[in-house]
Design a protein around this motif. Structure first.
Motif, PDB file in Angstrom:
ATOM      1  N   SER A  52       0.838  -1.200   0.000  1.00 18.96           N
ATOM      2  CA  SER A  52       0.000   0.000   0.000  1.00 18.96           C
ATOM      3  C   SER A  52       0.873   1.250   0.000  1.00 18.96           C
ATOM      4  O   SER A  52       2.058   1.211   0.333  1.00 18.96           O
ATOM      5  CB  SER A  52      -0.916   0.004   1.220  1.00 18.96           C
ATOM      6  N   ALA A  53       0.279   2.379  -0.380  1.00 15.83           N
ATOM      7  CA  ALA A  53       1.042   3.619  -0.498  1.00 15.83           C
ATOM      8  C   ALA A  53       1.631   4.054   0.832  1.00 15.83           C
ATOM      9  O   ALA A  53       2.772   4.532   0.892  1.00 15.83           O
ATOM     10  CB  ALA A  53       0.131   4.724  -1.060  1.00 15.83           C
ATOM     11  N   ASP A  54       0.878   3.902   1.944  1.00 15.14           N
ATOM     12  CA  ASP A  54       1.394   4.342   3.232  1.00 15.14           C
ATOM     13  C   ASP A  54       2.609   3.520   3.664  1.00 15.14           C
ATOM     14  O   ASP A  54       3.595   4.068   4.167  1.00 15.14           O
ATOM     15  CB  ASP A  54       0.294   4.270   4.298  1.00 15.14           C
ATOM     16  N   THR A  55       2.581   2.207   3.425  1.00 16.78           N
ATOM     17  CA  THR A  55       3.718   1.361   3.796  1.00 16.78           C
ATOM     18  C   THR A  55       4.943   1.677   2.955  1.00 16.78           C
ATOM     19  O   THR A  55       6.069   1.754   3.474  1.00 16.78           O
ATOM     20  CB  THR A  55       3.351  -0.128   3.632  1.00 16.78           C
ATOM     21  N   ILE A  56       4.748   1.871   1.658  1.00 15.33           N
ATOM     22  CA  ILE A  56       5.874   2.202   0.779  1.00 15.33           C
ATOM     23  C   ILE A  56       6.479   3.547   1.159  1.00 15.33           C
ATOM     24  O   ILE A  56       7.708   3.697   1.227  1.00 15.33           O
ATOM     25  CB  ILE A  56       5.410   2.201  -0.689  1.00 15.33           C
ATOM     26  N   PHE A  57       5.640   4.537   1.430  1.00 19.32           N
ATOM     27  CA  PHE A  57       6.137   5.852   1.826  1.00 19.32           C
ATOM     28  C   PHE A  57       6.934   5.774   3.120  1.00 19.32           C
ATOM     29  O   PHE A  57       8.007   6.386   3.254  1.00 19.32           O
ATOM     30  CB  PHE A  57       4.967   6.827   1.981  1.00 19.32           C
ATOM     31  N   MET A  58       6.415   5.027   4.093  1.00 18.14           N
ATOM     32  CA  MET A  58       7.116   4.921   5.373  1.00 18.14           C
ATOM     33  C   MET A  58       8.428   4.159   5.232  1.00 18.14           C
ATOM     34  O   MET A  58       9.429   4.485   5.892  1.00 18.14           O
ATOM     35  CB  MET A  58       6.214   4.258   6.414  1.00 18.14           C
ATOM     36  N   ALA A  59       8.452   3.133   4.380  1.00 15.76           N
ATOM     37  CA  ALA A  59       9.694   2.381   4.170  1.00 15.76           C
ATOM     38  C   ALA A  59      10.763   3.258   3.529  1.00 15.76           C
ATOM     39  O   ALA A  59      11.927   3.274   3.978  1.00 15.76           O
ATOM     40  CB  ALA A  59       9.417   1.160   3.305  1.00 15.76           C
ATOM     41  N   ILE A  60      10.379   4.005   2.494  1.00 14.91           N
ATOM     42  CA  ILE A  60      11.336   4.906   1.836  1.00 14.91           C
ATOM     43  C   ILE A  60      11.795   5.992   2.796  1.00 14.91           C
ATOM     44  O   ILE A  60      12.990   6.293   2.909  1.00 14.91           O
ATOM     45  CB  ILE A  60      10.709   5.521   0.577  1.00 14.91           C
ATOM     46  N   GLY A  61      10.840   6.605   3.497  1.00 14.47           N
ATOM     47  CA  GLY A  61      11.178   7.672   4.427  1.00 14.47           C
ATOM     48  C   GLY A  61      12.041   7.201   5.578  1.00 14.47           C
ATOM     49  O   GLY A  61      13.016   7.873   5.956  1.00 14.47           O
TER      50      GLY A  61
END
Length: 283
Positions: A52-61
């Motif tokens: 999901s977008a939230d998981t991908i964003f948090m992983a990258i961040g």
């Protein structure tokens, strides 16, 4: 290396990592906001929460936050320990990217089929025309409608992927975004929003002649192939930043060791008289 060169490289390295750190904070904040406010949205694969977008964003961040923090602090306080840790993290990232890319390339056929099957499962189990999500975190229905309108396609492989899903069991229906007529009339799709527009309900007409006959998987693949130059440019940019970090961190690591004991950087020991050092050089 002279003092001016060392200072220039050190400051450039610091500022680069500060910029990366701020960008990582933005990604991390956006991911947390999506997770807390719109959990379960912004994904075509609801059965895989990790995509999901939230998981991908948090992983990258989170990854960028940790790596850039070590790099910035290591260069600022001139810590060899932090610099070598930063170097090791960059190497690990590079190796992970290379490994994932190699596996994806070698097994691209199987991955494509697996992804298509997972998309069909998401359509069958999680499509809900009345759930639109929001502008920043669209639902499965909103994402599919947008994709089908943009690429003039229907379903994963064909319109038959929409038959007999949980939203309309036993029916041979498709979403309104599959309809050619809506596209030709340039009407805005707001299925399930109650906008009251008078239009033919071709999605439930069970007439395939009114629907797009090609699947979205083929359309997306063709679009991605056409964007390979952009993907390559982004990949080269990321590789350049990582290579710059590797070279600079090792350069700073090797230089910091001699900085406080070298005359090049004008670092004097308190037990040695500067005048004595000057006279010894003159002799």
């Amino acid at each position: 290396m002279g003092n001016a060169g060392y200072t220039c490289i050190r400051r450039t390295f610091c500022w680069l990592n500060i910029i990366l750190w701020l960008c990582s904070c933005a990604f991390l904040g956006a991911g947390l906001w999506l997770r807390l406010s719109y959990e379960g949205y912004a994904t075509l694969l609801p059965q895989h929460a990790g995509l999901s977008a939230d998981t991908i964003f948090m992983a990258i961040g989170g990854t960028g936050f940790v790596v850039s923090f070590f790099g910035c602090c290591g260069a600022w306080v001139q810590s060899r320990c932090l610099l070598v840790l930063y170097f090791m993290l960059i190497v690990m990232l590079f190796m992970s990217e290379f490994l994932v890319g190699s596996i994806a390339f070698l097994f691209r056929g199987g991955l494509g089929r697996t992804l298509a099957n997972e998309l069909r499962f998401g359509i069958e189990r999680h499509y809900n025309a009345s759930d639109r999500g929001s502008l920043v975190a669209p639902s499965v229905a909103a994402i599919w409608d947008s994709v089908q309108q943009s690429f003039e396609c229907c379903g994963v492989s064909s319109y038959e992927d929409w038959y007999d899903i949980q939203s309309w069991q036993g029916k041979r229906w498709v979403p309104e975004s599959c309809c050619r007529m809506l596209y030709d009339q340039r009407q805005v799709l707001t299925e399930g929003s109650g906008d009251g527009l008078i239009r033919p309900d071709c999605g439930r007409s069970e007439n395939p002649a009114l629907w797009w006959d090609k699947g979205c998987a083929h359309s997306l693949q063709s679009w991605f192939t056409g964007q390979l130059n952009v993907v390559g440019a982004v990949g080269l940019g990321i590789a350049f930043v990582q290579l710059f970090g590797l070279i600079t961190s090792m350069l700073l690591f090797c230089t910091v060791k001699h900085k406080r004991s070298s005359d090049t950087y004008k670092s004097y020991s308190p037990s040695i008289d500067p005048q004595t050092r000057t006279s010894s050089w003159e002799d």
